[in-house]
Enzyme design. Structure first.
Site, PDB file in Angstrom:
ATOM      1  N   CYS A 108       0.808  -1.225   0.000  1.00  0.00           N
ATOM      2  CA  CYS A 108       0.000   0.000   0.000  1.00  0.00           C
ATOM      3  C   CYS A 108       0.840   1.274   0.000  1.00  0.00           C
ATOM      4  O   CYS A 108       0.310   2.363  -0.195  1.00  0.00           O
ATOM      5  CB  CYS A 108      -0.953   0.006   1.182  1.00  0.00           C
ATOM      6  SG  CYS A 108      -1.970  -1.474   1.235  1.00  0.00           S
ATOM      7  N   HIS A 232      -2.827   6.929   3.514  1.00  0.00           N
ATOM      8  CA  HIS A 232      -3.329   5.678   2.941  1.00  0.00           C
ATOM      9  C   HIS A 232      -4.710   5.421   3.533  1.00  0.00           C
ATOM     10  O   HIS A 232      -4.926   5.556   4.736  1.00  0.00           O
ATOM     11  CB  HIS A 232      -2.362   4.542   3.270  1.00  0.00           C
ATOM     12  CG  HIS A 232      -2.901   3.197   2.908  1.00  0.00           C
ATOM     13  ND1 HIS A 232      -3.536   2.971   1.709  1.00  0.00           N
ATOM     14  CD2 HIS A 232      -2.908   2.017   3.578  1.00  0.00           C
ATOM     15  CE1 HIS A 232      -3.920   1.706   1.661  1.00  0.00           C
ATOM     16  NE2 HIS A 232      -3.553   1.113   2.780  1.00  0.00           N
ATOM     17  N   ASN A 262     -10.213   0.079   1.079  1.00  0.00           N
ATOM     18  CA  ASN A 262      -8.756   0.127   0.961  1.00  0.00           C
ATOM     19  C   ASN A 262      -8.350  -0.379  -0.426  1.00  0.00           C
ATOM     20  O   ASN A 262      -8.541  -1.548  -0.730  1.00  0.00           O
ATOM     21  CB  ASN A 262      -8.151  -0.737   2.074  1.00  0.00           C
ATOM     22  CG  ASN A 262      -6.633  -0.782   2.029  1.00  0.00           C
ATOM     23  OD1 ASN A 262      -6.008  -0.379   1.054  1.00  0.00           O
ATOM     24  ND2 ASN A 262      -6.037  -1.300   3.097  1.00  0.00           N
TER      25      ASN A 262
HETATM   26  N1  COA Z   1     -18.056  -7.906  11.175  1.00  0.00           N
HETATM   27  C1  COA Z   1     -18.394  -8.134  12.452  1.00  0.00           C
HETATM   28  N2  COA Z   1     -17.505  -8.534  13.382  1.00  0.00           N
HETATM   29  C2  COA Z   1     -16.229  -8.673  12.989  1.00  0.00           C
HETATM   30  C3  COA Z   1     -15.813  -8.448  11.656  1.00  0.00           C
HETATM   31  C4  COA Z   1     -16.797  -8.047  10.747  1.00  0.00           C
HETATM   32  N3  COA Z   1     -16.504  -7.793   9.450  1.00  0.00           N
HETATM   33  N4  COA Z   1     -14.492  -8.666  11.561  1.00  0.00           N
HETATM   34  C5  COA Z   1     -14.079  -9.012  12.792  1.00  0.00           C
HETATM   35  N5  COA Z   1     -15.115  -9.044  13.651  1.00  0.00           N
HETATM   36  C6  COA Z   1     -15.127  -9.360  15.075  1.00  0.00           C
HETATM   37  C7  COA Z   1     -13.891 -10.097  15.496  1.00  0.00           C
HETATM   38  O1  COA Z   1     -14.041 -11.469  15.212  1.00  0.00           O
HETATM   39  C8  COA Z   1     -13.844  -9.799  16.962  1.00  0.00           C
HETATM   40  O2  COA Z   1     -14.705 -10.674  17.630  1.00  0.00           O
HETATM   41  P1  COA Z   1     -14.249 -11.354  19.021  1.00  0.00           P
HETATM   42  O3  COA Z   1     -14.027 -10.194  19.943  1.00  0.00           O
HETATM   43  O4  COA Z   1     -15.419 -12.208  19.325  1.00  0.00           O
HETATM   44  O5  COA Z   1     -12.992 -12.088  18.678  1.00  0.00           O
HETATM   45  C9  COA Z   1     -14.432  -8.394  17.080  1.00  0.00           C
HETATM   46  O6  COA Z   1     -15.115  -8.168  15.838  1.00  0.00           O
HETATM   47  C10 COA Z   1     -13.414  -7.304  17.276  1.00  0.00           C
HETATM   48  O7  COA Z   1     -12.331  -7.558  16.423  1.00  0.00           O
HETATM   49  P2  COA Z   1     -11.067  -6.638  16.398  1.00  0.00           P
HETATM   50  O8  COA Z   1     -10.075  -7.261  15.476  1.00  0.00           O
HETATM   51  O9  COA Z   1     -10.618  -6.287  17.763  1.00  0.00           O
HETATM   52  O10 COA Z   1     -11.684  -5.331  15.756  1.00  0.00           O
HETATM   53  P3  COA Z   1     -10.941  -4.003  15.459  1.00  0.00           P
HETATM   54  O11 COA Z   1     -11.643  -2.912  16.142  1.00  0.00           O
HETATM   55  O12 COA Z   1      -9.466  -4.123  15.603  1.00  0.00           O
HETATM   56  O13 COA Z   1     -11.254  -3.834  13.900  1.00  0.00           O
HETATM   57  C11 COA Z   1     -10.145  -4.154  11.807  1.00  0.00           C
HETATM   58  C12 COA Z   1     -10.810  -4.808  12.992  1.00  0.00           C
HETATM   59  C13 COA Z   1      -9.632  -5.244  10.872  1.00  0.00           C
HETATM   60  C14 COA Z   1     -11.175  -3.283  11.106  1.00  0.00           C
HETATM   61  C15 COA Z   1      -8.967  -3.270  12.306  1.00  0.00           C
HETATM   62  O14 COA Z   1      -8.169  -4.009  13.191  1.00  0.00           O
HETATM   63  C16 COA Z   1      -8.100  -2.776  11.196  1.00  0.00           C
HETATM   64  O15 COA Z   1      -8.542  -2.023  10.344  1.00  0.00           O
HETATM   65  N6  COA Z   1      -6.811  -3.136  11.193  1.00  0.00           N
HETATM   66  C17 COA Z   1      -5.897  -2.687  10.173  1.00  0.00           C
HETATM   67  C18 COA Z   1      -6.129  -3.446   8.904  1.00  0.00           C
HETATM   68  C19 COA Z   1      -5.501  -2.783   7.726  1.00  0.00           C
HETATM   69  O16 COA Z   1      -5.386  -1.595   7.670  1.00  0.00           O
HETATM   70  N7  COA Z   1      -5.078  -3.587   6.756  1.00  0.00           N
HETATM   71  C20 COA Z   1      -4.518  -3.131   5.546  1.00  0.00           C
HETATM   72  C21 COA Z   1      -3.187  -2.549   5.766  1.00  0.00           C
HETATM   73  S1  COA Z   1      -2.565  -1.829   4.308  1.00  0.00           S
END
Ligand code: COA
Length: 316
Positions: A108, A232, A262
């Site tokens: 990215c 980004h 993204n």
């Molecule tokens: N819908 C509903 N629930 C979801 C879900 C979805 N699409 N995806 C994950 N969950 C759940 C998880 O399973 C977790 O459940 P649990 O607590 O029972 O295990 C809960 O939601 C919280 O998950 P968590 O990972 O703590 O959420 P978060 O607030 O960190 O958000 C992301 C998750 C992926 C949105 C966030 O971590 C993120 O954006 N990370 C960076 C990713 C990124 O930028 N990637 C590209 C880089 S270039």
């Protein structure tokens, strides 16, 4: 010698996939996706080369530059259409470009890497470079995995750059990679994206902020003097946390995330082009682009905005 921007363009596939569409096949909700990521919908479809061609063509038309006078086209992408040849070859052919073409993969951060490399090439004698970021992440997304499927989309963005006597518009930059974190976001050839979202989130904020600060320090610019931050577009909460730590108000960011998701290498040029076309930039404004991605890579570039001469006035 330095660079000046002569033209810009972007491209998005026609097909819109909303969060409500995803609710039908995944255990997720529009509310969850919006709250946790800021994404409302994403565009999906076409090939990486098709999106790059559309964005590149728009940028060339805007610039008035004769395609055959381009010395190099760099296509930043993590999702080439084929392993061989590079997708940039197809783009080069369809646009009727001169000079060479190559793909660049820095995940990215790819567009910022391409921009910085183009600047070096212009400093060392090239006259015109077309930089494009284009992706079809939908092809490497596992649509049954709610951890990743809600985040990614397809698109393309491009800039036409020309050599300029003097300092040019690129005032500072910072590129980096920390491969000790390479396993937190990866995709095998022929496979799907796997990601430790929480770990990526944590590290992303840190590297964005550090890289942005290094770039500003290099150019002796204070965060409060940045008119537009082009981060980004991965997660609105990452962007908000970075803004907070940098002391740049969120209203000064360029955002397309809510409607694109993204789009990796395409995300920074898509957001930049959106801001330019919305008339958010005036001559002399400082624009800070900053990205991070798998690797983990990061890259920042500080530009001084200057409107290009009208298309008819641009040299061919
Ligand atoms: N819908 C509903 N629930 C979801 C879900 C979805 N699409 N995806 C994950 N969950 C759940 C998880 O399973 C977790 O459940 P649990 O607590 O029972 O295990 C809960 O939601 C919280 O998950 P968590 O990972 O703590 O959420 P978060 O607030 O960190 O958000 C992301 C998750 C992926 C949105 C966030 O971590 C993120 O954006 N990370 C960076 C990713 C990124 O930028 N990637 C590209 C880089 S270039």
């Amino acid at each position: 010698m330095g660079l000046r921007i002569l033209g810009w363009g972007s491209a998005l596939p026609e097909k819109v996939v909303t969060n409500h569409d995803l609710e039908k096949t995944l255990d997720t909700s529009d509310e969850w996706i919006r709250e946790r990521s800021g994404i409302g919908e994403r565009r999906i479809g076409e090939s990486t080369a098709e999106l790059a061609i559309a964005a590149g063509r728009a940028a060339l038309e805007r610039s008035g530059v004769e395609p055959a006078s381009v010395d190099l086209m760099v296509l930043a992408t993590t999702t080439p259409d084929q392993q061989v040849p590079a997708s940039s070859a197809h783009v080069h052919y369809e646009l009727g470009l001169g000079g060479g073409a190559c793909d660049l993969n820095a995940a990215c951060s790819g567009f910022v890497y391409a921009l910085v490399m183009a600047n070096g090439l212009l400093e060392s004698g090239a006259n015109r470079v077309l930089v494009v970021g284009a992706e079809t992440l939908s092809r490497i997304t596992d649509w049954s995995d709610r951890n990743t499927a809600v985040l990614f989309g397809d698109g393309g963005g491009a800039l036409v750059l020309e050599r300029e006597a003097g300092e040019g518009q690129l005032l500072g930059w910072d590129l980096g990679v920390d491969a000790s974190a390479r396993e937190i976001l990866e995709c095998d050839i022929g496979g799907f994206i796997r990601m430790d979202g929480r770990e990526v989130f944590k590290r992303a904020v840190r590297v964005l902020v550090d890289s942005a600060k290094r770039t500003l320090a290099q150019a002796k610019v204070r965060p409060e003097d940045v008119k537009l931050l082009v981060p980004h577009q991965a997660n609105i909460r990452i962007i908000q946390a970075a803004c907070d730590r940098l002391g740049i108000p969120e209203e000064r960011t360029a955002l397309v995330l809510h409607r694109t998701g993204n789009t990796s290498s395409a995300s920074i040029p898509l957001a930049l082009v959106d801001a330019i076309e919305a008339g958010r930039l005036e001559d002399g404004d400082l624009v800070l682009m900053t990205g991070f991605g798998a690797g983990m890579t990061w890259g920042s570039a500080l530009l001084r905005w200057q409107s290009p001469p009208s298309a008819s006035g641009a040299s061919a």
